[in-house]
Design a protein around this motif. Sequence first.
Motif, PDB file in Angstrom:
ATOM      1  N   ARG A  19       0.816  -1.219   0.000  1.00 33.12           N
ATOM      2  CA  ARG A  19       0.000   0.000   0.000  1.00 33.12           C
ATOM      3  C   ARG A  19       0.852   1.272   0.000  1.00 33.12           C
ATOM      4  NH1 ARG A  19      -5.179  -1.887   0.993  1.00 33.12           N
ATOM      5  NH2 ARG A  19      -5.362  -3.722   2.336  1.00 33.12           N
ATOM      6  N   ASP A  20       2.158   1.152   0.012  1.00 33.84           N
ATOM      7  CA  ASP A  20       3.043   2.310   0.060  1.00 33.84           C
ATOM      8  C   ASP A  20       2.827   3.186  -1.178  1.00 33.84           C
ATOM      9  OD1 ASP A  20       5.271   4.086  -0.014  1.00 33.84           O
ATOM     10  OD2 ASP A  20       6.395   2.713   1.259  1.00 33.84           O
ATOM     11  N   PRO A  21       2.496   4.470  -0.995  1.00 30.75           N
ATOM     12  CA  PRO A  21       2.268   5.355  -2.151  1.00 30.75           C
ATOM     13  C   PRO A  21       3.471   5.467  -3.088  1.00 30.75           C
ATOM     14  CG  PRO A  21       1.506   6.388  -0.111  1.00 30.75           C
ATOM     15  CD  PRO A  21       2.249   5.154   0.291  1.00 30.75           C
ATOM     16  N   ALA A  22       4.686   5.231  -2.559  1.00 30.84           N
ATOM     17  CA  ALA A  22       5.882   5.340  -3.395  1.00 30.84           C
ATOM     18  C   ALA A  22       5.922   4.281  -4.493  1.00 30.84           C
ATOM     19  CB  ALA A  22       7.136   5.229  -2.523  1.00 30.84           C
ATOM     20  N   LEU A  23       5.112   3.234  -4.363  1.00 35.11           N
ATOM     21  CA  LEU A  23       5.058   2.197  -5.391  1.00 35.11           C
ATOM     22  C   LEU A  23       4.293   2.634  -6.637  1.00 35.11           C
ATOM     23  CD1 LEU A  23       4.263  -0.976  -3.238  1.00 35.11           C
ATOM     24  CD2 LEU A  23       6.238  -0.717  -4.734  1.00 35.11           C
ATOM     25  N   TYR A  24       3.454   3.675  -6.481  1.00 38.93           N
ATOM     26  CA  TYR A  24       2.446   3.929  -7.501  1.00 38.93           C
ATOM     27  C   TYR A  24       2.593   5.290  -8.163  1.00 38.93           C
ATOM     28  CZ  TYR A  24       0.358  -0.106  -5.252  1.00 38.93           C
ATOM     29  OH  TYR A  24       0.153  -1.367  -4.739  1.00 38.93           O
ATOM     30  N   THR A  25       1.908   5.410  -9.280  1.00 42.92           N
ATOM     31  CA  THR A  25       1.824   6.690  -9.966  1.00 42.92           C
ATOM     32  C   THR A  25       1.118   7.711  -9.082  1.00 42.92           C
ATOM     33  OG1 THR A  25       0.992   7.776 -11.952  1.00 42.92           O
ATOM     34  CG2 THR A  25      -0.349   5.997 -11.063  1.00 42.92           C
ATOM     35  N   SER A  26       1.413   8.969  -9.280  1.00 42.53           N
ATOM     36  CA  SER A  26       0.877  10.005  -8.396  1.00 42.53           C
ATOM     37  C   SER A  26      -0.590  10.324  -8.675  1.00 42.53           C
ATOM     38  CB  SER A  26       1.707  11.291  -8.544  1.00 42.53           C
ATOM     39  OG  SER A  26       1.683  11.747  -9.894  1.00 42.53           O
ATOM     40  N   PHE A  75       4.490   0.422 -34.940  1.00 43.66           N
ATOM     41  CA  PHE A  75       5.578   1.087 -34.226  1.00 43.66           C
ATOM     42  C   PHE A  75       5.069   2.295 -33.450  1.00 43.66           C
ATOM     43  CE2 PHE A  75       8.461  -0.852 -37.545  1.00 43.66           C
ATOM     44  CZ  PHE A  75       9.143  -1.672 -36.656  1.00 43.66           C
ATOM     45  N   THR A  76       4.200   3.078 -34.074  1.00 41.28           N
ATOM     46  CA  THR A  76       3.657   4.270 -33.411  1.00 41.28           C
ATOM     47  C   THR A  76       2.878   3.896 -32.160  1.00 41.28           C
ATOM     48  OG1 THR A  76       3.490   5.448 -35.531  1.00 41.28           O
ATOM     49  CG2 THR A  76       2.147   6.268 -33.716  1.00 41.28           C
ATOM     50  N   THR A  77       2.035   2.872 -32.274  1.00 41.10           N
ATOM     51  CA  THR A  77       1.226   2.432 -31.128  1.00 41.10           C
ATOM     52  C   THR A  77       2.105   1.977 -29.961  1.00 41.10           C
ATOM     53  OG1 THR A  77      -0.600   1.736 -32.558  1.00 41.10           O
ATOM     54  CG2 THR A  77      -0.512   0.765 -30.352  1.00 41.10           C
ATOM     55  N   LEU A  78       3.091   1.138 -30.259  1.00 37.84           N
ATOM     56  CA  LEU A  78       3.926   0.592 -29.187  1.00 37.84           C
ATOM     57  C   LEU A  78       4.855   1.638 -28.598  1.00 37.84           C
ATOM     58  CD1 LEU A  78       4.768  -2.973 -30.530  1.00 37.84           C
ATOM     59  CD2 LEU A  78       2.972  -2.264 -28.961  1.00 37.84           C
ATOM     60  N   GLU A  79       5.334   2.564 -29.408  1.00 39.04           N
ATOM     61  CA  GLU A  79       6.187   3.618 -28.864  1.00 39.04           C
ATOM     62  C   GLU A  79       5.387   4.554 -27.968  1.00 39.04           C
ATOM     63  OE1 GLU A  79       8.026   5.248 -32.340  1.00 39.04           O
ATOM     64  OE2 GLU A  79       9.712   3.820 -32.255  1.00 39.04           O
ATOM     65  N   GLN A  80       4.099   4.726 -28.259  1.00 39.57           N
ATOM     66  CA  GLN A  80       3.245   5.510 -27.375  1.00 39.57           C
ATOM     67  C   GLN A  80       3.035   4.792 -26.045  1.00 39.57           C
ATOM     68  OE1 GLN A  80       1.952   8.692 -27.605  1.00 39.57           O
ATOM     69  NE2 GLN A  80       1.488   8.199 -25.457  1.00 39.57           N
ATOM     70  N   ILE A  81       2.868   3.469 -26.095  1.00 43.76           N
ATOM     71  CA  ILE A  81       2.740   2.686 -24.866  1.00 43.76           C
ATOM     72  C   ILE A  81       4.011   2.813 -24.024  1.00 43.76           C
ATOM     73  CG2 ILE A  81       2.505   0.350 -23.938  1.00 43.76           C
ATOM     74  CD1 ILE A  81       0.909  -0.342 -26.500  1.00 43.76           C
ATOM     75  N   ILE A  82       5.170   2.662 -24.668  1.00 41.37           N
ATOM     76  CA  ILE A  82       6.441   2.786 -23.967  1.00 41.37           C
ATOM     77  C   ILE A  82       6.577   4.165 -23.336  1.00 41.37           C
ATOM     78  CG2 ILE A  82       8.951   2.888 -24.302  1.00 41.37           C
ATOM     79  CD1 ILE A  82       8.568   0.725 -26.487  1.00 41.37           C
ATOM     80  N   SER A  83       6.213   5.202 -24.087  1.00 41.07           N
ATOM     81  CA  SER A  83       6.292   6.565 -23.562  1.00 41.07           C
ATOM     82  C   SER A  83       5.373   6.763 -22.356  1.00 41.07           C
ATOM     83  CB  SER A  83       5.929   7.555 -24.671  1.00 41.07           C
ATOM     84  OG  SER A  83       5.903   8.887 -24.176  1.00 41.07           O
ATOM     85  N   SER A  84       4.158   6.241 -22.438  1.00 38.88           N
ATOM     86  CA  SER A  84       3.195   6.403 -21.337  1.00 38.88           C
ATOM     87  C   SER A  84       3.683   5.740 -20.061  1.00 38.88           C
ATOM     88  CB  SER A  84       1.843   5.816 -21.742  1.00 38.88           C
ATOM     89  OG  SER A  84       1.283   6.518 -22.836  1.00 38.88           O
ATOM     90  N   TYR A  85       4.159   4.506 -20.172  1.00 38.38           N
ATOM     91  CA  TYR A  85       4.641   3.804 -18.987  1.00 38.38           C
ATOM     92  C   TYR A  85       5.939   4.409 -18.449  1.00 38.38           C
ATOM     93  CZ  TYR A  85       1.208   0.023 -18.862  1.00 38.38           C
ATOM     94  OH  TYR A  85       0.043  -0.702 -18.723  1.00 38.38           O
ATOM     95  N   SER A  86       6.735   4.979 -19.319  1.00 43.72           N
ATOM     96  CA  SER A  86       8.007   5.584 -18.874  1.00 43.72           C
ATOM     97  C   SER A  86       7.772   6.808 -17.996  1.00 43.72           C
ATOM     98  CB  SER A  86       8.840   5.990 -20.083  1.00 43.72           C
ATOM     99  OG  SER A  86       9.215   4.862 -20.849  1.00 43.72           O
ATOM    100  N   THR A  87       6.624   7.444 -18.147  1.00 41.97           N
ATOM    101  CA  THR A  87       6.363   8.689 -17.397  1.00 41.97           C
ATOM    102  C   THR A  87       5.626   8.448 -16.084  1.00 41.97           C
ATOM    103  OG1 THR A  87       4.310   9.045 -18.648  1.00 41.97           O
ATOM    104  CG2 THR A  87       6.315  10.053 -19.521  1.00 41.97           C
ATOM    105  N   LEU A  88       5.414   7.196 -15.689  1.00 43.01           N
ATOM    106  CA  LEU A  88       4.714   6.940 -14.426  1.00 43.01           C
ATOM    107  C   LEU A  88       5.488   7.512 -13.244  1.00 43.01           C
ATOM    108  CD1 LEU A  88       3.463   3.255 -14.863  1.00 43.01           C
ATOM    109  CD2 LEU A  88       2.101   5.348 -14.903  1.00 43.01           C
TER     110      LEU A  88
END
Length: 291
Positions: free
Chosen positions: A200-207, A278-291
């Motif tokens: 439950r630690d907030p540090a584990l999760y996106t803000s 490629f566009t779809t997957l690079e968007q997924i990678i970008s989204s998860y990278s910014t968590l």
Amino acid sequence: MNKLLQRRKDPGLVGLAYRVIVQNYNSILTLSHLYQSADALLVHENDIIHKVCSQRMNIKQISFRDVNKVIAHQLGSVFQPAYTADGVPHYSRNPLGELMECLVPHPEFKMLGLRNIPQMSEHSLAYSTFTWHGLIKHLRQMLIADAKMEEGINWQVQLPSEEATGRNSLTAGLQINKSVANLAIFRGKDIEGASPEGFRDPALYTSWLTPEDSFSIWKTPRAFNKYEKSATLMSNSQGLLKPLDNIVGKAWNMFASKAYVHQYTKYGIEEEDFLQSFTTLEQIISSYSTL
């Protein structure tokens, strides 16, 4: 040498080698299509399952049956009945729906991974004992350090709140695995002693989500598949970033030189389909990278 050359010319062996070469193309085309049409994707990495068979199950000659058995065990640890409420316990009548509710709070984030402990051969299991404290401690660190199995957990990776206790020198430069949401499932004896508070630690999760919305717990006192105690964690996290980025990078390198693309275009898959994937997957990678 002649026999070796003859074997290399064997059509079956050539076909096998060809399928391995284009597997990154197949992966990007499939994942990008599914990501746009599915509510969630539960991804198993072949290399990790193979390591579980080898290192945890002690299987010397690994077959497809062995691989499928490990995957079936992991899926069973999720989909067998469990109490899904902390208040008045009830067995879920809609586990898929409740999984989506727990783990996919945003349609842009729907890549799920699964960790299950312990997993070992029946021979080893007969001589092993487990405590809930030990199982949960290992499962939590597997999440934080993005370890897919019990071997090789990096215990130096710690959450920011834990770094403040004096571990900064050890954890400098080590990246934690951020999550959108996690679901822990505990099965077995003395289930009341299984405390999920570490998840439950907030540090584990996106803000942008509260811990109350990011973490769920299912429990049942029934043992699973001969394990007196077992713990499973299904995660929507950055854990698939590295393998996904690796696949996209390899596919791009091949596509840039137009390698094997003609084998797809003759069946109606155009270069534009590759570019869209490629566009779809690079968007997924970008989204998860910014968590």
